[in-house]
Enzyme design. Structure first.
Site, PDB file in Angstrom:
ATOM      1  CG  PHE A  38      -2.850   7.546  -5.417  1.00  0.00           C
ATOM      2  CD1 PHE A  38      -3.054   8.025  -4.141  1.00  0.00           C
ATOM      3  CD2 PHE A  38      -2.574   8.470  -6.427  1.00  0.00           C
ATOM      4  CE1 PHE A  38      -2.961   9.396  -3.864  1.00  0.00           C
ATOM      5  CE2 PHE A  38      -2.490   9.835  -6.167  1.00  0.00           C
ATOM      6  CZ  PHE A  38      -2.688  10.292  -4.883  1.00  0.00           C
ATOM      7  CD  GLU A  39      -8.485   6.322 -10.891  1.00  0.00           C
ATOM      8  OE1 GLU A  39      -7.737   6.219 -11.877  1.00  0.00           O
ATOM      9  OE2 GLU A  39      -9.700   5.986 -10.917  1.00  0.00           O
ATOM     10  CB  ILE A  40      -7.016  12.649  -6.960  1.00  0.00           C
ATOM     11  CG1 ILE A  40      -6.367  12.001  -5.720  1.00  0.00           C
ATOM     12  CG2 ILE A  40      -8.010  13.725  -6.527  1.00  0.00           C
ATOM     13  CD1 ILE A  40      -5.581  12.968  -4.851  1.00  0.00           C
TER      14      ILE A  40
END
Length: 386
Positions: free
Chosen positions: A272-274
């Site tokens: 999970f990374e933005i």
């Protein structure tokens, strides 16, 4: 890359993973500074505190010009279809059915028509499928094959015997953001099969990051399995010695160190990374990746994209540019992060009593270090998420 046998591998190595996770948590929580931090009440707003520019709702129509050039992106295989459909169903229900950001999926082979149909059935948003080029999915010519084969045959950690896993780590570290399908994007949100999203999102995280000058967003941080990266930190220090001009003036460097000044292995889970892709496209990041790539650790060891991304974010970004999305409940085998009090209120459906990473060493250390830089006069540690 998520593999067909991923669940079996997770269960096979689950005891090792749990011991490593708990060890990092217990050691961290027994440090005086961390014990003091854990005594603070976690009182913080679940509503983004930035000034939000009004966005024309029509921009979120499937064919609308989105307020941010962004997409949800995954490196997957055809065999991941069921797990990916589960992920997409949750993302659509929690967020994207209202926003219609496009999806981009890439693979080392052509996607089947069954895969394409199975994905498109779940969303009105545009979906794009791509294939990897040879350069981005190979064992480089400078890798000594005899040495590499010996490493694979003797490795005592998950995925240690696999070519594909190491190629995946190298690709996610240095090539995903350079894929042609991402060329016009300003931001990406990385997704994976077989994960769960527990919270309705009543804001647009892409807009939130853009308006607040944020470059990297995460929601799980833990110590890495050091057996997979025995020389990564020393290689990083060699790079820093040669390129001190690339370091950010208000970096999160201290987050990476224990009280003795040694590397603590803390990293953001990059499943999970933005990310503002200008970070990965920057001279600092690309020079760093090329240096690591030439060192061979993606293959001679098993350097993951998560510690590579995390070290880079901690060195080349200012602390104010790295954001903790503590309001997004999320599960990735075998770790859960869940907002506090989600059992009894709010729009999340997860058990916060089973979520311990928020109070683990790496998360607490991040909050301490960021606050010491961004708001050094604060008398209490405050959660920094929206």
């Amino acid at each position: 890359m998520a593999l067909t046998s991923y669940r079996r591998l997770v269960w096979r190595h689950l005891p090792i993973m749990i011991v490593g996770i708990l060890a990092g948590y217990i050691v961290g929580c027994n440090k005086p500074a961390v014990r003091q931090t854990l005594s603070f009440k976690h009182i913080f707003s679940r509503t983004p505190q930035q000034t939000v520019i009004d966005v024309d709702i029509n921009k979120y129509e499937p064919n609308g010009v989105k307020p941010v050039k962004a997409a949800l992106v995954a490196l997957v295989r055809n065999s991941d279809l069921f797990g990916l459909r589960s992920t997409i169903r949750q993302i659509e229900d929690r967020f994207n059915a209202r926003h219609n950001y496009p999806y981009i999926f890439v693979n080392d082979v052509e996607f089947t028509e069954e895969f394409k149909r199975g994905v498109r059935d779940l969303t009105q948003a545009h979906v794009h499928f791509g294939i990897l080029d040879e350069e981005s999915w190979k064992v480089p010519e400078w890798i000594n094959r005899e040495r590499y084969e010996h490493v694979k045959s003797t490795a005592q950690y998950p995925h240690g015997e696999k070519d594909s896993y190491r190629k995946m780590c190298r690709f996610q570290s240095g090539y995903l953001h350079r894929h042609p399908l991402l060329a016009d994007l300003d931001f990406y949100w990385r997704i994976e099969p077989d994960v769960e999203y527990y919270c309705d999102m009543n804001y647009d995280p892409f807009v939130f990051m853009q308006q607040n000058g944020l470059k990297y967003g995460w929601n799980i941080a833990m110590p890495e399995f050091m057996a997979t990266i025995p020389t990564l930190w020393n290689t990083t220090m060699q790079f820093v010695t040669e390129h001190p001009e690339l370091l950010a003036p208000d970096s999160l460097w201290p987050w990476l160190l224990d009280e003795h000044g040694n590397y603590n292995g803390c990293h953001f889970w990059s499943n999970f990374e933005i990310v503002d892709l200008s970070f990965y496209r920057s001279t600092a990041y690309q020079t760093f990746f090329d240096y690591l790539d030439r060192a061979g650790g993606f293959f001679y060891e098993r350097w993951g994209d998560a510690p590579v991304h995390s070290i880079a974010a901690a060195l080349f970004l200012n602390a104010s540019q790295v954001h903790y999305f503590d309001d997004i409940g999320y599960f990735h085998p075998s770790v859960l992060t869940c907002p506090q009090d989600a059992r009894t209120k709010g729009t999340c459906v997860c058990d916060s009593n089973k979520s311990f990473v928020q109070d683990g060493m790496c998360t607490v250390r991040f909050l301490e270090v960021k606050q010491s830089i961004v708001n050094p006069n604060a008398t209490k540690l405050a959660r920094l998420g929206p």
